[in-house]
Enzyme design. Sequence first.
Site, PDB file in Angstrom:
ATOM      1  N   ASP A  76      -7.070  -2.068   4.239  1.00  0.00           N
ATOM      2  CA  ASP A  76      -5.637  -1.863   4.510  1.00  0.00           C
ATOM      3  C   ASP A  76      -5.347  -1.852   6.009  1.00  0.00           C
ATOM      4  O   ASP A  76      -4.545  -1.050   6.494  1.00  0.00           O
ATOM      5  CB  ASP A  76      -5.159  -0.547   3.862  1.00  0.00           C
ATOM      6  CG  ASP A  76      -5.412  -0.532   2.369  1.00  0.00           C
ATOM      7  OD1 ASP A  76      -5.142  -1.548   1.710  1.00  0.00           O
ATOM      8  OD2 ASP A  76      -5.896   0.486   1.851  1.00  0.00           O
ATOM      9  N   HIS A  91       0.839  -1.195   0.000  1.00  0.00           N
ATOM     10  CA  HIS A  91       0.000   0.000   0.000  1.00  0.00           C
ATOM     11  C   HIS A  91       0.884   1.260   0.000  1.00  0.00           C
ATOM     12  O   HIS A  91       1.882   1.308   0.712  1.00  0.00           O
ATOM     13  CB  HIS A  91      -0.897  -0.017   1.243  1.00  0.00           C
ATOM     14  CG  HIS A  91      -1.809   1.161   1.313  1.00  0.00           C
ATOM     15  ND1 HIS A  91      -2.966   1.250   0.562  1.00  0.00           N
ATOM     16  CD2 HIS A  91      -1.723   2.323   2.011  1.00  0.00           C
ATOM     17  CE1 HIS A  91      -3.554   2.407   0.810  1.00  0.00           C
ATOM     18  NE2 HIS A  91      -2.825   3.074   1.685  1.00  0.00           N
ATOM     19  N   GLY A 104     -10.668  -5.748   6.708  1.00  0.00           N
ATOM     20  CA  GLY A 104     -10.777  -4.296   6.694  1.00  0.00           C
ATOM     21  C   GLY A 104     -10.065  -3.674   5.500  1.00  0.00           C
ATOM     22  O   GLY A 104      -9.491  -4.360   4.662  1.00  0.00           O
TER      23      GLY A 104
HETATM   24  C1  GRF Z   1       0.616   0.285  -5.827  1.00  0.00           C
HETATM   25  O1  GRF Z   1       0.945   1.600  -5.485  1.00  0.00           O
HETATM   26  C2  GRF Z   1       0.112  -0.468  -4.608  1.00  0.00           C
HETATM   27  O2  GRF Z   1       0.686  -0.004  -3.424  1.00  0.00           O
HETATM   28  C3  GRF Z   1      -1.362  -0.142  -4.608  1.00  0.00           C
HETATM   29  O3  GRF Z   1      -1.721  -0.143  -5.965  1.00  0.00           O
HETATM   30  C4  GRF Z   1      -0.579   0.195  -6.765  1.00  0.00           C
HETATM   31  C5  GRF Z   1      -0.430  -0.911  -7.772  1.00  0.00           C
HETATM   32  O4  GRF Z   1       0.487  -0.617  -8.786  1.00  0.00           O
HETATM   33  N1  GRF Z   1      -2.083  -1.088  -3.815  1.00  0.00           N
HETATM   34  P1  GRF Z   1       0.912  -1.732  -9.839  1.00  0.00           P
HETATM   35  O5  GRF Z   1      -0.361  -2.288 -10.471  1.00  0.00           O
HETATM   36  O6  GRF Z   1       1.680  -2.797  -9.105  1.00  0.00           O
HETATM   37  O7  GRF Z   1       1.763  -1.021 -10.841  1.00  0.00           O
END
Ligand code: GRF
Length: 177
Positions: free
Chosen positions: A134, A98, A132
Amino acid sequence: MIGVLVSGEGTNLQALVDAGLPIAAVATNRRDARALARVDVPAASFELADFEGREARDAAMAEWLKEHGVKLVVLAGYMHLLTPAFLDAFPDAVVNVHPSLLPSFPGAHAVEEQLAAGVAESGATVHLVDEGVDSGPILAQERVPVLPGDTAETLHERIKSVEHRLLPKVVGELCAR
Ligand code: GRF
């Protein structure tokens, strides 16, 4: 063996591939996800509209991953919440990445919200997934500076470059446990 769930670009999936981690299968909730083109392993889409509801979709997705030998699930830009129908099939074995220093700024618009709040520091977090948003236990976290003139795009790119290092490291450690 790792199963990866994706919804979009798939740069984190690419980082897992580049790290040589044992990816057995990739599943998506969007059959047009560009991430699917990044791997040459079994892939399947589980679009909500094709099922009676979220529980039914999640149960089918979990079963498909298990059929492919998956023991650890990585959410790499997977943009739906998971129900117990999925989580109970992989206890303590679903991780997410995240783009914030959780528990601050959970949710789908974390990068924009951090810029709007004027924070000086952002980050990347890898955590275990619960029901939940995140909210599961944090496994690893790294700070990322917010720079003057940052847009959501420039900040997200800087965060992602940290995610691409942090996620494979944590996943590798989980595989070795
Ligand atoms: C990332 O920033 C991740 O943290 C969030 O969604 C984005 C996904 O990017 N959950 P990608 O599809 O891996 O390029």
